[in-house]
Motif scaffolding. Structure first.
Motif, short mmCIF file in Angstrom:
data_model
loop_
_atom_site.label_atom_id
_atom_site.label_comp_id
_atom_site.label_asym_id
_atom_site.label_seq_id
_atom_site.Cartn_x
_atom_site.Cartn_y
_atom_site.Cartn_z
N ARG A 471 60.73 34.55 -31.89
CA ARG A 471 59.74 33.64 -31.30
C ARG A 471 59.02 32.86 -32.38
O ARG A 471 58.75 31.66 -32.23
N MET A 472 58.71 33.53 -33.50
CA MET A 472 58.04 32.83 -34.59
C MET A 472 58.99 31.80 -35.22
O MET A 472 58.56 30.70 -35.58
N ARG A 473 60.25 32.14 -35.36
CA ARG A 473 61.22 31.17 -35.88
C ARG A 473 61.25 29.92 -35.02
O ARG A 473 61.23 28.79 -35.53
N VAL A 474 61.33 30.12 -33.71
CA VAL A 474 61.36 28.98 -32.79
C VAL A 474 60.10 28.14 -32.92
O VAL A 474 60.16 26.90 -32.98
N SER A 475 58.96 28.79 -33.00
CA SER A 475 57.69 28.05 -33.10
C SER A 475 57.62 27.23 -34.38
O SER A 475 57.19 26.08 -34.39
N LYS A 476 58.04 27.82 -35.49
CA LYS A 476 58.01 27.10 -36.77
C LYS A 476 58.94 25.90 -36.75
O LYS A 476 58.57 24.79 -37.17
N MET A 477 60.18 26.11 -36.28
CA MET A 477 61.13 25.00 -36.26
C MET A 477 60.71 23.92 -35.26
O MET A 477 60.86 22.72 -35.53
N ALA A 478 60.18 24.34 -34.11
CA ALA A 478 59.70 23.35 -33.13
C ALA A 478 58.57 22.53 -33.70
O ALA A 478 58.47 21.31 -33.46
N ALA A 479 57.68 23.16 -34.48
CA ALA A 479 56.57 22.44 -35.10
C ALA A 479 57.08 21.36 -36.05
O ALA A 479 56.57 20.23 -36.06
N ILE A 480 58.09 21.69 -36.86
CA ILE A 480 58.66 20.72 -37.78
C ILE A 480 59.35 19.60 -37.02
O ILE A 480 59.22 18.40 -37.36
N LEU A 481 60.12 19.95 -35.99
CA LEU A 481 60.82 18.94 -35.18
C LEU A 481 59.84 17.98 -34.53
O LEU A 481 60.07 16.76 -34.48
N ARG A 482 58.71 18.48 -34.03
CA ARG A 482 57.73 17.62 -33.37
C ARG A 482 57.13 16.63 -34.36
O ARG A 482 56.90 15.46 -34.02
N VAL A 483 56.87 17.09 -35.58
CA VAL A 483 56.32 16.18 -36.59
C VAL A 483 57.35 15.10 -36.92
O VAL A 483 57.02 13.90 -36.98
N ALA A 484 58.60 15.50 -37.15
CA ALA A 484 59.64 14.52 -37.48
C ALA A 484 59.83 13.52 -36.35
O ALA A 484 59.99 12.31 -36.59
N LYS A 527 51.71 15.30 -30.96
CA LYS A 527 52.77 16.22 -31.35
C LYS A 527 52.46 17.08 -32.56
O LYS A 527 53.22 17.99 -32.87
N GLY A 528 51.37 16.81 -33.27
CA GLY A 528 51.10 17.55 -34.49
C GLY A 528 50.31 18.82 -34.30
O GLY A 528 50.10 19.59 -35.25
N ASP A 529 49.86 19.06 -33.06
CA ASP A 529 48.99 20.21 -32.82
C ASP A 529 49.69 21.54 -33.09
O ASP A 529 49.10 22.47 -33.65
N LEU A 530 50.95 21.65 -32.70
CA LEU A 530 51.67 22.92 -32.89
C LEU A 530 51.80 23.24 -34.38
O LEU A 530 51.60 24.39 -34.78
N PHE A 531 52.10 22.25 -35.19
CA PHE A 531 52.22 22.48 -36.63
C PHE A 531 50.90 22.98 -37.20
O PHE A 531 50.85 23.94 -37.98
N SER A 532 49.80 22.33 -36.81
CA SER A 532 48.49 22.74 -37.33
C SER A 532 48.14 24.15 -36.89
O SER A 532 47.58 24.94 -37.66
N ASP A 533 48.47 24.49 -35.63
CA ASP A 533 48.17 25.83 -35.12
C ASP A 533 49.00 26.90 -35.83
O ASP A 533 48.49 27.98 -36.17
N ILE A 534 50.27 26.62 -36.06
CA ILE A 534 51.17 27.61 -36.64
C ILE A 534 50.88 27.81 -38.13
O ILE A 534 50.79 28.94 -38.63
#
Length: 546
Positions: A471-484, A527-534
């Motif tokens: 779950r943490m892997r998915v969250s980290k990768m999703a955060a990067i994808l959202r920023v890109a 879209k940057g909120d997830l990255f900041s939270d993680i």
């Protein structure tokens, strides 16, 4: 080479290790002085569909030399495909053979450290008591076995295919299909001008088919052939539909343990070309034999003999369905060549990763996803991944999954632009991605779902079923994808590149060739909120002042 006959494929992946000392190989005892030589010695115990095998290898400067190769029959496939469970007697048999192998390794004596790996065929995952079996092997001998997943199996098939095609260089210019009929599944790879353009896997295997009809009382010889053909007809029809778009198929190359063992019976011509009608003649002769007669005639043991007839019928049926201009069965010692392919696959995964990305692009094209946008998002993802390695601490395999997700994140617009993230998840989950396991495909699908709007949540069953690490892997990768994706929000390729650097609690993103970052800042607010939270970082966009 070894003490017993070898008649089983050997495959491996990383697994738990037990270090055992062995004598240096005979070549090292010749009295010659070897300078600056590093030799890696490894042993692999592989539990396959019909045997348990041991191979001891030396790897030196990328070259692999087999110094011992042993195999013993084990009726694993018979248990799995006939009863859905591994029997107590088969467990006992596996424990006994593994004990023999461990004793042989100890007999090597003292000298070089030897790492021993225990890996198992993916068909074991279909057994209802797989966990009990794995625990039994661990209790008996202290080795923790690891199952080969579909992604790794595809990698091994790919390496074998590449090595096979080296013998047929003219096929680089033709439409060529590779058919591998395995114990439980058939994998088909279509090559056009040397690149994979279609891949599929079907629940059609020699042991799966053989055991499904193995208890029938046929009464006469033709009945066995008729029942077997009827049993596989549905899968063959599906293969015919899947590849109906191929109008001019030059060649089919058949690889697999059974078909290559029987190769000489087909009276092959130049470059291994065979007459498909010979398959029928061999099959008709085989059904008139008893099991004991088949074992003697075809050099098989009790665990493999029942797979020979299904292999003939499946291969022949596929060839007839696809109607190539020529059929080739390569000449090789399938088992040992396959072993060496596996070792090379583990040493050089990069070649396959390129094919995975290539195939993801083909899938994206099929659903008309914006090519410039998806490839630009993939490049931005990769830049962020590399620059932020110390922050996210993800693996190289995660890097591949992130790139695949970037390529496929908008395939759902083929269904509807509205909620296209959910449509993308659906399409990916119902597609095969060459070189990825089912677990990998599910992670890519989740990344596509979370590239916009909602963030990862246990309300999504697929996400909730993951363990905490995944779950943490998915969250980290999703955060990067959202920023890109935010940096390419307008599909205009404004951001030519990005450089990321951490300054305290701020993540500064230098946007190349962008002097006004207003558009990107608006997108990042969403879209940057997830990255900041993680990661606990505020994203600051830095315009290019050059």
């Amino acid at each position: 080479m070894g003490r017993w006959k070898c008649d089983e494929i050997v495959t491996f992946s990383h697994a738990s290790e037990v270090n055992i000392s062995i004598y240096p190989s005979p070549d090292m005892n010749s009295g010659e002085t070897v300078k600056n030589t590093q030799i890696q010695t490894q042993a692999f115990i592989y539990l396959g569909p019909s045997s348990m095998s041991l191979i001891v290898t030396e790897i030196h400067d990328g070259d692999v030399r087999v110094i011992d190769f042993l195999t013993q029959p084990v009726p694993l496939a018979r248990d799995v495909f006939r009863n859905g469970r591994i029997s107590r007697s088969t467990m006992d048999r596996c424990a006994q053979v593994m004990g023999d192998y461990m004793a042989i390794l100890r007999e090597y004596g003292s000298g070089t450290d030897l790492s021993t790996h225990f890996v198992m065929s993916n068909i074991i995952s279909e057994a209802g008591n797989v966990d009990v079996f794995i625990n039994r092997m661990h209790v008996a001998h202290g080795l923790r076995g690891r199952l080969i997943d579909d992604g790794k199996m595809t990698r091994l098939i790919y390496v074998k295919v590449q090595e096979t095609l080296l013998h047929y260089p003219n096929f680089q210019k033709k439409n060529t299909m590779i058919v591998h009929v395995g114990p439980g599944n058939t994998r088909i790879l279509l090559f056009e001008k040397g690149r994979i353009t279609r891949y599929s896997s079907h629940r059609l295997g020699v042991h799966r088919t053989g055991e499904a009809i193995g208890e029938e009382d046929f009464g006469d010889d033709p009945a066995e052939l008729a029942v077997m053909r009827e049993h596989i007809r549905g899968q063959i029809d599906q293969i015919r539909v899947d590849y109906a778009f191929v109008k001019d198929l030059a060649s089919i190359i058949l690889i697999g343990e059974e078909v290559q063992r029987l190769r000489n019976l087909f009276k092959p011509g130049r470059e291994g070309r065979v007459n498909v009608e010979m398959f029928t003649k061999v099959a008709e002769k085989m059904v008139r034999m008893t099991t004991e007669q088949r074992m003697l005639a075809y050099d098989a043991d009790f665990a493999t003999v029942d797979a020979l007839l299904p292999a003939l019928i499946i291969n022949q049926s596929i060839v007839r369905a696809l109607a190539p201009r020529e059929v080739i069965v390569p000449t090789s010692s399938y088992d040992q060549e396959f072993i060496l392919s596996l070792i090379r696959a583990e040493q050089n995964p990069g070649d396959l990763e390129g094919e995975v990305l290539h195939f993801a692009g083909i899938l994206a094209d099929r659903y008309m996803a914006d090519k410039d946008h998806r490839m630009h998002v993939a490049r931005l993802c990769d830049s962020l991944f590399v620059d932020l390695q110390d922050l996210h601490r993800l693996t190289e395999h995660d890097r591949l999954l992130l790139q695949v997700a970037a390529i496929l994140h908008e395939v759902g617009t083929y269904i509807s632009p509205r909620h296209h993230n959910k449509h993308s998840q659906y399409i990916i989950l119902n597609s095969e991605i060459f070189g990825l396991s089912r677990d990998d495909v599910e992670i890519v699908a989740l990344l596509a779902r979370y590239h916009r709007r909602e963030t990862p949540s246990k309300s999504e069953v697929l996400y909730a079923d993951l363990d905490q690490t995944d779950r943490m892997r998915v969250s980290k990768m999703a955060a990067i994808l959202r920023v890109a994706d935010a940096l390419e929000r307008g599909h205009a390729l404004r951001v030519k590149g990005v450089e990321a650097r951490l300054r305290g609690r701020n993540l500064e993103l230098l946007l190349k060739d962008v002097r006004d970052t207003t558009v990107e800042e608006m997108a990042l607010r969403i879209k940057g909120d997830l990255f900041s939270d993680i990661f606990g970082c505020d994203i600051v966009l830095v315009p290019d002042r050059r």
